[in-house]
Scaffold this motif. Structure first.
Motif, PDB file in Angstrom:
ATOM      1  N   VAL A  96       0.868  -1.176   0.000  1.00  0.00           N
ATOM      2  CA  VAL A  96       0.000   0.000   0.000  1.00  0.00           C
ATOM      3  C   VAL A  96       0.904   1.224   0.000  1.00  0.00           C
ATOM      4  O   VAL A  96       1.739   1.390   0.899  1.00  0.00           O
ATOM      5  CB  VAL A  96      -0.929   0.027   1.235  1.00  0.00           C
ATOM      6  N   PHE A  97       0.728   2.089  -0.999  1.00  0.00           N
ATOM      7  CA  PHE A  97       1.566   3.274  -1.122  1.00  0.00           C
ATOM      8  C   PHE A  97       0.917   4.484  -0.450  1.00  0.00           C
ATOM      9  O   PHE A  97      -0.238   4.447  -0.035  1.00  0.00           O
ATOM     10  CB  PHE A  97       1.815   3.593  -2.606  1.00  0.00           C
ATOM     11  N   GLN A  98       1.668   5.567  -0.398  1.00  0.00           N
ATOM     12  CA  GLN A  98       1.189   6.801   0.219  1.00  0.00           C
ATOM     13  C   GLN A  98       0.013   7.395  -0.552  1.00  0.00           C
ATOM     14  O   GLN A  98      -0.959   7.855   0.036  1.00  0.00           O
ATOM     15  CB  GLN A  98       2.333   7.818   0.294  1.00  0.00           C
ATOM     16  N   ASN A  99       0.099   7.389  -1.878  1.00  0.00           N
ATOM     17  CA  ASN A  99      -0.956   7.957  -2.718  1.00  0.00           C
ATOM     18  C   ASN A  99      -1.507   6.872  -3.635  1.00  0.00           C
ATOM     19  O   ASN A  99      -1.042   6.703  -4.757  1.00  0.00           O
ATOM     20  CB  ASN A  99      -0.416   9.125  -3.547  1.00  0.00           C
ATOM     21  N   PRO A 100      -2.479   6.102  -3.158  1.00  0.00           N
ATOM     22  CA  PRO A 100      -2.937   4.924  -3.897  1.00  0.00           C
ATOM     23  C   PRO A 100      -3.982   5.247  -4.953  1.00  0.00           C
ATOM     24  O   PRO A 100      -4.883   6.054  -4.756  1.00  0.00           O
ATOM     25  CB  PRO A 100      -3.569   4.071  -2.794  1.00  0.00           C
ATOM     26  N   TYR A 101      -3.857   4.579  -6.093  1.00  0.00           N
ATOM     27  CA  TYR A 101      -4.881   4.622  -7.131  1.00  0.00           C
ATOM     28  C   TYR A 101      -4.964   3.227  -7.743  1.00  0.00           C
ATOM     29  O   TYR A 101      -4.000   2.483  -7.748  1.00  0.00           O
ATOM     30  CB  TYR A 101      -4.535   5.637  -8.217  1.00  0.00           C
ATOM     31  N   GLY A 102      -6.128   2.890  -8.266  1.00  0.00           N
ATOM     32  CA  GLY A 102      -6.255   1.600  -8.944  1.00  0.00           C
ATOM     33  C   GLY A 102      -7.596   0.963  -8.673  1.00  0.00           C
ATOM     34  O   GLY A 102      -8.306   1.302  -7.735  1.00  0.00           O
ATOM     35  N   SER A 103      -7.943   0.020  -9.496  1.00  0.00           N
ATOM     36  CA  SER A 103      -9.226  -0.667  -9.413  1.00  0.00           C
ATOM     37  C   SER A 103      -9.227  -1.700  -8.294  1.00  0.00           C
ATOM     38  O   SER A 103      -8.266  -2.449  -8.115  1.00  0.00           O
ATOM     39  CB  SER A 103      -9.513  -1.365 -10.746  1.00  0.00           C
ATOM     40  N   LEU A 104     -10.349  -1.755  -7.563  1.00  0.00           N
ATOM     41  CA  LEU A 104     -10.466  -2.705  -6.457  1.00  0.00           C
ATOM     42  C   LEU A 104     -10.475  -4.143  -6.954  1.00  0.00           C
ATOM     43  O   LEU A 104      -9.926  -5.033  -6.322  1.00  0.00           O
ATOM     44  CB  LEU A 104     -11.740  -2.404  -5.663  1.00  0.00           C
ATOM     45  N   GLY A 105     -11.104  -4.399  -8.095  1.00  0.00           N
ATOM     46  CA  GLY A 105     -11.195  -5.766  -8.596  1.00  0.00           C
ATOM     47  C   GLY A 105     -10.009  -6.222  -9.404  1.00  0.00           C
ATOM     48  O   GLY A 105      -9.926  -7.398  -9.800  1.00  0.00           O
ATOM     49  N   GLU A 106      -9.092  -5.307  -9.686  1.00  0.00           N
ATOM     50  CA  GLU A 106      -7.962  -5.624 -10.565  1.00  0.00           C
ATOM     51  C   GLU A 106      -7.114  -6.802 -10.087  1.00  0.00           C
ATOM     52  O   GLU A 106      -6.732  -7.654 -10.901  1.00  0.00           O
ATOM     53  CB  GLU A 106      -7.095  -4.379 -10.737  1.00  0.00           C
ATOM     54  N   PRO A 107      -6.787  -6.930  -8.780  1.00  0.00           N
ATOM     55  CA  PRO A 107      -5.977  -8.077  -8.352  1.00  0.00           C
ATOM     56  C   PRO A 107      -6.620  -9.422  -8.679  1.00  0.00           C
ATOM     57  O   PRO A 107      -5.934 -10.369  -9.065  1.00  0.00           O
ATOM     58  CB  PRO A 107      -5.848  -7.872  -6.838  1.00  0.00           C
ATOM     59  N   LEU A 108      -7.943  -9.505  -8.517  1.00  0.00           N
ATOM     60  CA  LEU A 108      -8.637 -10.752  -8.826  1.00  0.00           C
ATOM     61  C   LEU A 108      -8.666 -11.010 -10.324  1.00  0.00           C
ATOM     62  O   LEU A 108      -8.543 -12.147 -10.769  1.00  0.00           O
ATOM     63  CB  LEU A 108     -10.072 -10.698  -8.284  1.00  0.00           C
ATOM     64  N   LEU A 109      -8.826  -9.944 -11.109  1.00  0.00           N
ATOM     65  CA  LEU A 109      -8.866 -10.090 -12.563  1.00  0.00           C
ATOM     66  C   LEU A 109      -7.525 -10.586 -13.098  1.00  0.00           C
ATOM     67  O   LEU A 109      -7.466 -11.473 -13.960  1.00  0.00           O
ATOM     68  CB  LEU A 109      -9.229  -8.746 -13.207  1.00  0.00           C
ATOM     69  N   ILE A 110      -6.432 -10.045 -12.562  1.00  0.00           N
ATOM     70  CA  ILE A 110      -5.094 -10.384 -13.056  1.00  0.00           C
ATOM     71  C   ILE A 110      -4.629 -11.741 -12.549  1.00  0.00           C
ATOM     72  O   ILE A 110      -4.009 -12.513 -13.287  1.00  0.00           O
ATOM     73  CB  ILE A 110      -4.083  -9.297 -12.635  1.00  0.00           C
ATOM     74  N   ASN A 111      -4.953 -12.063 -11.287  1.00  0.00           N
ATOM     75  CA  ASN A 111      -4.313 -13.201 -10.625  1.00  0.00           C
ATOM     76  C   ASN A 111      -5.208 -14.416 -10.414  1.00  0.00           C
ATOM     77  O   ASN A 111      -4.744 -15.427  -9.887  1.00  0.00           O
ATOM     78  CB  ASN A 111      -3.774 -12.748  -9.262  1.00  0.00           C
ATOM     79  N   THR A 112      -6.474 -14.311 -10.776  1.00  0.00           N
ATOM     80  CA  THR A 112      -7.358 -15.461 -10.593  1.00  0.00           C
ATOM     81  C   THR A 112      -8.207 -15.661 -11.851  1.00  0.00           C
ATOM     82  O   THR A 112      -8.239 -14.812 -12.735  1.00  0.00           O
ATOM     83  CB  THR A 112      -8.301 -15.279  -9.384  1.00  0.00           C
TER      84      THR A 112
END
Length: 264
Positions: A96-112
């Protein structure tokens, strides 16, 4: 107790090209640092800007390679000379970075291989865990406050059930009351899921509140390392003493108590 992450003599050198009046040189960003974190515990790495703490965080998460040393995740040795995450390690280690951006579902889309509906359901459940509702699911990052964005970043990092969560200055951009809320959330999630944290910060009041162990870095070296109360009450290294003396400390614990009282 099981060690979730262990680093041994980790080094990171950068080779800087020369200019008109200066020859090429090597910058030793991390100089033989060793550490370990047990399951359900938090190691805080503290130091001034440029001390090497964020470089070490990027090595632990396998974003950047190390020059030498050994790293173990869940007892398994990983290749820290390699540049980039393997799919298996991406599941085990999140940041987790100081200034986070990105899609919530992206980890599941990429890795599962989970279907869209299941990904959505899991994302909704994780949003609830971090104190947000389903109405937040389809919003864009600019539509959230800093505290909300950080809650989403934490939810996103937890979507793959990681063994280790690395938090790089996760509350430094927030005001004090929101800092306390996010720190309380991290503590609650750690208790519920037995999460293991490496917490990078320059803010001693935050470190004192959240850490089990503290490592103080100075010019790439770990100059002090031990249990939080021991390091704060009886610092041994001259730099640690100077750092503690020079840094103003906000009372995060008292802010937490006032928030709890207000919520009651």
């Amino acid at each position: 107790m099981t060690k979730v992450v262990e680093g041994k003599d980790i080094k990171r050198d950068y080779h800087v090209g020369g200019g008109l009046f200066r020859g090429a040189r090597t910058v030793h960003a991390v100089k033989g640092v060793s550490f370990s974190v047990e399951k359900g515990k938090t190691l805080a790495i503290v130091g001034e800007s440029g001390c090497g703490k964020s470089t070490l965080a990027r090595i632990i998460t396998l974003i950047d390679p190390a020059t030498s040393g050994e790293l173990f995740i869940d007892g398994n040795k990983v290749d820290i000379a390699r540049d980039g995450l393997t799919k298996e390690m991406r599941r085990k280690v999140q940041i987790v970075f100081q200034n986070p951006y990105g899609s919530l579902g992206e980890p599941l889309l990429i890795n599962t291989d989970k279907p869209a509906e299941e990904r959505r359901d899991l994302a909704m459940k994780m949003l609830k865990k971090v104190g947000l509702g389903p109405e937040h699911y389809n919003r864009y990052p600019h539509m959230f406050s800093g505290g909300q964005r950080q809650r989403i970043a934490i939810a996103r990092a937890l979507m793959l059930n990681p063994s280790l969560l690395v938090l790089d200055e996760p509350v430094s951009a927030l005001d004090l009351s929101v800092q306390a809320q996010v720190l309380n959330l991290l503590a609650d999630l750690q208790d519920e899921f037995q999460l293991t944290y490496v917490f990078i910060s320059h803010d001693l009041s935050v470190v004192r509140y959240i850490a089990d162990d503290v490592m103080v870095m100075y010019f790439g070296e770990a100059v002090e390392y031990g249990p939080r109360d021991e390091v704060f009450s009886d610092p041994k290294h001259a730099y640690t003493k100077t750092l503690f003396a020079a840094t103003p400390r906000a009372d995060i614990a008292s802010i937490k108590a006032r928030l709890a009282k207000k919520a009651a």
